[in-house]
Design a protein around this motif. Structure first.
Motif, PDB file in Angstrom:
ATOM      1  N   ASN A 281      29.933  23.601  51.786  1.00  0.00           N
ATOM      2  CA  ASN A 281      31.094  24.320  51.547  1.00  0.00           C
ATOM      3  C   ASN A 281      31.047  25.046  49.981  1.00  0.00           C
ATOM      4  N   ALA A 282      31.487  26.220  50.133  1.00  0.00           N
ATOM      5  CA  ALA A 282      31.271  26.920  48.874  1.00  0.00           C
ATOM      6  C   ALA A 282      32.624  27.970  48.515  1.00  0.00           C
ATOM      7  N   ARG A 283      32.938  27.975  47.707  1.00  0.00           N
ATOM      8  CA  ARG A 283      34.121  29.045  47.369  1.00  0.00           C
ATOM      9  C   ARG A 283      33.676  30.031  46.281  1.00  0.00           C
ATOM     10  N   VAL A 284      33.830  31.251  46.763  1.00  0.00           N
ATOM     11  CA  VAL A 284      33.533  32.371  45.813  1.00  0.00           C
ATOM     12  C   VAL A 284      34.887  32.739  45.271  1.00  0.00           C
ATOM     13  N   GLN A 285      35.091  33.053  44.259  1.00  0.00           N
ATOM     14  CA  GLN A 285      36.487  33.841  43.703  1.00  0.00           C
ATOM     15  C   GLN A 285      36.051  35.184  42.990  1.00  0.00           C
ATOM     16  N   THR A 286      36.751  36.321  43.415  1.00  0.00           N
ATOM     17  CA  THR A 286      36.425  37.408  42.682  1.00  0.00           C
ATOM     18  C   THR A 286      37.924  38.325  42.674  1.00  0.00           C
ATOM     19  N   ARG A 287      37.903  39.303  41.811  1.00  0.00           N
ATOM     20  CA  ARG A 287      39.098  40.032  41.808  1.00  0.00           C
ATOM     21  C   ARG A 287      38.819  41.400  42.642  1.00  0.00           C
ATOM     22  N   ILE A 288      39.822  41.767  43.354  1.00  0.00           N
ATOM     23  CA  ILE A 288      39.522  42.940  44.374  1.00  0.00           C
ATOM     24  C   ILE A 288      40.590  43.784  43.994  1.00  0.00           C
ATOM     25  N   ASP A 289      40.416  44.957  44.243  1.00  0.00           N
ATOM     26  CA  ASP A 289      41.733  46.095  44.278  1.00  0.00           C
ATOM     27  C   ASP A 289      42.678  45.678  44.906  1.00  0.00           C
ATOM     28  N   ALA A 290      44.045  45.983  44.640  1.00  0.00           N
ATOM     29  CA  ALA A 290      45.046  45.586  45.534  1.00  0.00           C
ATOM     30  C   ALA A 290      45.094  46.365  47.025  1.00  0.00           C
ATOM     31  N   ASP A 291      44.802  47.521  46.692  1.00  0.00           N
ATOM     32  CA  ASP A 291      44.740  48.157  48.143  1.00  0.00           C
ATOM     33  C   ASP A 291      43.808  47.747  49.003  1.00  0.00           C
ATOM     34  N   VAL A 292      42.624  47.489  48.567  1.00  0.00           N
ATOM     35  CA  VAL A 292      41.596  46.796  49.467  1.00  0.00           C
ATOM     36  C   VAL A 292      42.008  45.521  49.960  1.00  0.00           C
ATOM     37  N   LYS A 293      42.686  44.554  48.925  1.00  0.00           N
ATOM     38  CA  LYS A 293      43.108  43.561  49.526  1.00  0.00           C
ATOM     39  C   LYS A 293      44.240  43.618  50.706  1.00  0.00           C
TER      40      LYS A 293
END
Length: 79
Positions: A4-16
């Motif tokens: 298992n791996a967790r990847v965290q990143t910030r994305i544009d609110a519209d994309v989310k």
């Protein structure tokens, strides 16, 4: 061995927002019981839909046109 791996990143609110809407329509994909409940709810929703049924032949013709258009767009269809 399961990893298992967790990847965290910030994305544009519209994309989310758009991704959330798409994934909500797909339903749960990990928990089998949750997926079954979601699927049964979607089936019931379709059964309860008051719109008139569409004849099989009309649906088949519609999607045959869509497949042909997609193949043309991909460069694999006949001109």
């Amino acid at each position: 061995m399961v990893v298992n791996a967790r990847v965290q990143t910030r994305i544009d609110a519209d994309v989310k927002e758009r991704a959330t809407a798409i994934l909500d329509n797909i339903g749960p994909t990990v928990d089998a019981a949750a997926h079954d409940a979601w699927f049964l709810a979607k089936v019931q929703e379709a059964l309860d839909d008051p719109r008139p049924a569409v004849p099989h032949e009309k649906v088949e013709a519609h999607f045959a046109e869509r497949r042909a258009a997609a193949l043309l767009k991909a460069g694999q269809g006949r001109a």
